[in-house]
Design a protein around this motif. Structure first.
Motif, PDB file in Angstrom:
ATOM      1  N   VAL A  82       2.101   5.735   5.402  1.00  0.00           N
ATOM      2  CA  VAL A  82       3.309   6.766   5.644  1.00  0.00           C
ATOM      3  C   VAL A  82       3.596   6.639   7.252  1.00  0.00           C
ATOM      4  O   VAL A  82       2.709   6.690   8.118  1.00  0.00           O
ATOM      5  N   ASN A 114      -6.466  13.544   3.416  1.00  0.00           N
ATOM      6  CA  ASN A 114      -6.343  13.737   2.011  1.00  0.00           C
ATOM      7  C   ASN A 114      -6.119  12.201   1.503  1.00  0.00           C
ATOM      8  O   ASN A 114      -5.470  11.789   0.265  1.00  0.00           O
ATOM      9  N   GLY A 115      -6.347  11.259   2.189  1.00  0.00           N
ATOM     10  CA  GLY A 115      -6.412   9.604   1.689  1.00  0.00           C
ATOM     11  C   GLY A 115      -5.276   9.046   1.975  1.00  0.00           C
ATOM     12  O   GLY A 115      -5.391   7.613   1.405  1.00  0.00           O
ATOM     13  N   GLY A 116      -4.219   9.501   2.479  1.00  0.00           N
ATOM     14  CA  GLY A 116      -3.202   8.570   2.988  1.00  0.00           C
ATOM     15  C   GLY A 116      -3.488   7.810   4.133  1.00  0.00           C
ATOM     16  O   GLY A 116      -4.557   7.911   4.673  1.00  0.00           O
ATOM     17  N   ASN A 117      -2.621   7.074   4.534  1.00  0.00           N
ATOM     18  CA  ASN A 117      -2.737   6.175   5.725  1.00  0.00           C
ATOM     19  C   ASN A 117      -1.569   6.384   6.723  1.00  0.00           C
ATOM     20  O   ASN A 117      -0.683   5.353   6.576  1.00  0.00           O
ATOM     21  N   ASP A 171       0.931  -1.018   0.288  1.00  0.00           N
ATOM     22  CA  ASP A 171       0.020   0.116  -0.125  1.00  0.00           C
ATOM     23  C   ASP A 171       0.986   1.349   0.043  1.00  0.00           C
ATOM     24  O   ASP A 171       1.296   1.581   1.148  1.00  0.00           O
ATOM     25  N   PRO A 172       1.165   2.079  -1.195  1.00  0.00           N
ATOM     26  CA  PRO A 172       1.862   2.959  -1.407  1.00  0.00           C
ATOM     27  C   PRO A 172       1.582   4.257  -0.476  1.00  0.00           C
ATOM     28  O   PRO A 172       2.294   5.218  -0.177  1.00  0.00           O
ATOM     29  N   LYS A 173       0.338   4.121   0.169  1.00  0.00           N
ATOM     30  CA  LYS A 173      -0.157   5.492   0.783  1.00  0.00           C
ATOM     31  C   LYS A 173      -0.091   5.242   2.149  1.00  0.00           C
ATOM     32  O   LYS A 173      -0.131   6.139   2.832  1.00  0.00           O
ATOM     33  N   LYS A 190     -11.860   3.672   8.253  1.00  0.00           N
ATOM     34  CA  LYS A 190     -11.669   5.234   7.968  1.00  0.00           C
ATOM     35  C   LYS A 190     -12.845   5.954   8.725  1.00  0.00           C
ATOM     36  O   LYS A 190     -13.157   6.870   8.206  1.00  0.00           O
ATOM     37  N   GLN A 244       8.032   6.970   2.307  1.00  0.00           N
ATOM     38  CA  GLN A 244       6.865   6.715   2.929  1.00  0.00           C
ATOM     39  C   GLN A 244       7.030   6.635   4.553  1.00  0.00           C
ATOM     40  O   GLN A 244       6.427   6.211   5.312  1.00  0.00           O
ATOM     41  N   ILE A 298      -2.637  13.917   6.469  1.00  0.00           N
ATOM     42  CA  ILE A 298      -2.369  12.618   5.475  1.00  0.00           C
ATOM     43  C   ILE A 298      -3.598  11.869   5.342  1.00  0.00           C
ATOM     44  O   ILE A 298      -4.075  11.540   4.343  1.00  0.00           O
TER      45      ILE A 298
END
Length: 586
Positions: free
Chosen positions: A300, A344-347, A296-298, A429, A323, A341
């Motif tokens: 961080v 704006n849809g990051g994790n 999952d590239p999102k 979420k 990341q 983060i």
């Protein structure tokens, strides 16, 4: 031996430059001997030896007031202000703390253990001096990444307009605990590279006078610049380039590892404390998150200057690339960053020690929870068995975090629960989620945790019984097991055992059901009782006939306590708890 003859800063003033150089060598030898036997902050103190000697040679402590940021680099200051026996004599090693302490000496002005505070505190000392029409010097020493913290900026901003004596020493060793992060440190590098002559100068831009010392281990240079700024009528920054870990090759080579350490072998640098092959949650978490990042590239991972807390050693940081974010020692920013983060849809996953999270109440409440953004916070060393210096206590998180609306704070009892909670927290979420990482070692239950954590505040009855119910939170679940076993084996009482899992809410349905066959409810929590988990349970039963006993830690500021002794003091042993239960039952 010069150090043996130093009983106060007045004795330092009698030394020649050559004698002070010999004193520096002696101090490093004494430091390394104690640190190798006792542990403590290694790199910060080795790097500030000459600076501290020069300070006490030029200034007149305690009339001139010296404030150390974090104060984990105040060991040499203590040696020179009448406390050398705590470093020379092994029987007296524990007579001083690892931080400045006004109870120890008139040369210390604050108990300090968190970063970025020295300039603000020194501003307060200076203001009090000025309104009393006094004329002493006030000196703030800041380094080891502390300039990245917001309070440091606030202090600099205030200091710049005071128009009075205020000396800020920037001990620049190009390090925090790990490497420094942030735009300010680019300017510090530019200033080092130009020997303080760069036109781009952060401190001058704020209106502060500025001096640069190229070699912070050269006593002549240090004494010269301190004499220049002594009794100044203007706020001034003295920017000093030092080497963290100076004089000990292992600490100079690997500065991150040698920031702080357990006892070690002087000749080899090998630890005297065997860690064995035991797992730890920091390493396991870093391994888990790095694997998750690849899928999952999102994701961080965020740290505020303590990447090792959740297993992000340098190799993992490099592998994580963009990341992974180290914001420097800026916990408030870390929480707000995580909220942004997530928005704006990051994790985002923020790993932090409990004691440092205390600085972020406003950001937790305002920036994160009001916005209900699904950031994940991993709270480490939140336990009686965590850090035990008065400046680093991790016992206050439950009262602080569990009463903020929208926050879901979870307390796993074992490895299986921890990773089930972490997995859910990173997928859901709907809420900001914090997890109180177990602090008493990695315990495996051998049972897969299939809990649906989206059904909030549902407790798990792990052993059904009657008469007595024991609700044992997080790390104290095993204590709850011991209590129920002891009740059964010694008193024939088949007590109910409950794993609540959720710190932030109560399971009203379960608590109501306990009224049918139970007379007494026991709560166990690894934290301060006042405002804690147990009080929520007691409040629920307030209008009923149910008796409730809350067990936890009495509200007080503790310093260098022995955990098992503190547990006994608070009647947190299975023997004491069973005794209390039987007195009520009878």
């Amino acid at each position: 031996m010069y150090l043996e003859k130093i009983n106060s800063p007045e004795d330092v003033k009698k030394l020649s430059i050559d004698e002070m150089k010999d004193l520096s060598t002696e101090i490093r030898e004494v430091l390394l001997k104690k640190l190798s036997e006792h542990g403590g902050h290694i790199g910060p103190n080795l790097g500030i030896v000459e600076l501290t000697i020069a300070l006490h040679y030029v200034f007149n402590s305690p009339k001139d007031k010296i404030v150390y940021d974090v104060s984990h680099q105040s060991y040499i200051h203590k040696m020179l202000t009448g406390r050398k026996e705590a470093f020379i004599n092994s029987e007296k090693y524990d007579e001083v703390s690892g931080y400045s302490n006004p109870e120890e000496s008139e040369h210390d002005f604050f108990n300090i253990g968190h970063t970025s505070t020295s300039i603000s505190l020194a501003c307060g000392l200076a203001k009090a001096r000025d309104v009393k029409d006094e004329t002493d010097n006030v000196i703030a020493i800041i380094g080891d990444g502390s300039l990245s913290g917001g309070e440091a900026y606030e202090g600099l901003n205030n200091a710049a307009e005071t128009g009075t004596n205020m000396i800020i020493i920037v001990n620049d060793n190009d390090m925090s605990i790990a490497e420094n992060h942030g735009g300010l440190y680019k300017n510090l590098k530019e200033l080092r590279d130009t020997e303080g002559k760069s036109e781009c100068n952060f401190f001058k831009a704020m209106g502060l006078d500025y001096h640069y010392v190229k070699d912070g281990h050269d006593l002549e240079q240090l004494i010269g610049v301190f004499n220049k700024v002594k009794d100044t009528k203007q706020p001034v920054v003295v920017h000093i380039h030092t080497v963290k870990g100076k004089g000990f090759k292992f600490a100079e080579k690997n500065k991150e590892q040698w920031h702080w350490g357990m006892p070690f072998v002087l000749e080899t640098g090998a630890s005297k404390v065997s860690m064995g092959s035991a797992e730890n949650y920091g390493n396991l978490t870093g391994e888990y998150l790095l694997d998750y990042m690849k899928r999952d590239p999102k994701v961080v991972a965020i740290t505020s200057g303590t990447p090792a807390v959740f297993g992000f050693w340098k190799e993992r940081r490099n592998e994580a690339g963009r990341q992974f974010v180290d914001v420097g020692i800026a916990e408030e920013h870390a929480v707000a960053l995580a909220s942004g983060i997530a928005a704006n849809g990051g994790n985002p996953v923020y790993g932090v020690y409990s004691t440092f999270l205390q600085r972020t109440y406003d950001q937790l409440s305002q920036d994160l929870c009001i916005n209900n953004n699904p950031a994940v916070l991993l709270v480490f060393a939140a336990s009686v068995y965590g850090m035990n210096d008065v400046t680093h206590l991790g016992l206050y998180d439950i009262g602080m975090m569990s009463n903020i609306p929208n926050m879901v704070y979870l307390a796993p009892t074992c490895k299986e629960e921890y990773f089930a909670m972490l997995k859910w927290a990173m997928i859901q979420k709907d809420h900001p989620v914090a997890i109180r990482v177990p602090a008493m070692g990695v315990i495996e239950s051998g049972v897969v945790d299939n809990t649906d954590y989206s059904k909030l505040n549902k407790y798990e009855v792990t052993k059904a019984g009657k008469d007595v119910a024991v609700i044992a939170l997080g790390d104290f679940y095993q204590l709850g097991q011991s209590v129920t076993e002891k009740l059964s084996q010694e008193n024939g009482i088949n007590a109910t055992l409950i794993n609540p899992k959720y710190i932030t809410g109560i399971d009203e349905e379960l608590l109501e059901g306990l009224k049918k066959e139970h007379k007494l409810v026991i709560t166990l929590e690894d934290g301060i009782l006042d405002g804690g988990f147990g009080e929520k349970i007691a409040r629920y039963y307030g209008a009923s006939d149910m008796k409730v006993l809350n067990y936890g830690i009495k509200k007080e500021l503790l310093d260098r306590y022995v955990p098992d002794e503190l547990m006994k003091k608070n009647r947190l042993t299975d023997v004491q708890i069973v005794e209390d239960i039987m007195n009520i039952i009878k």
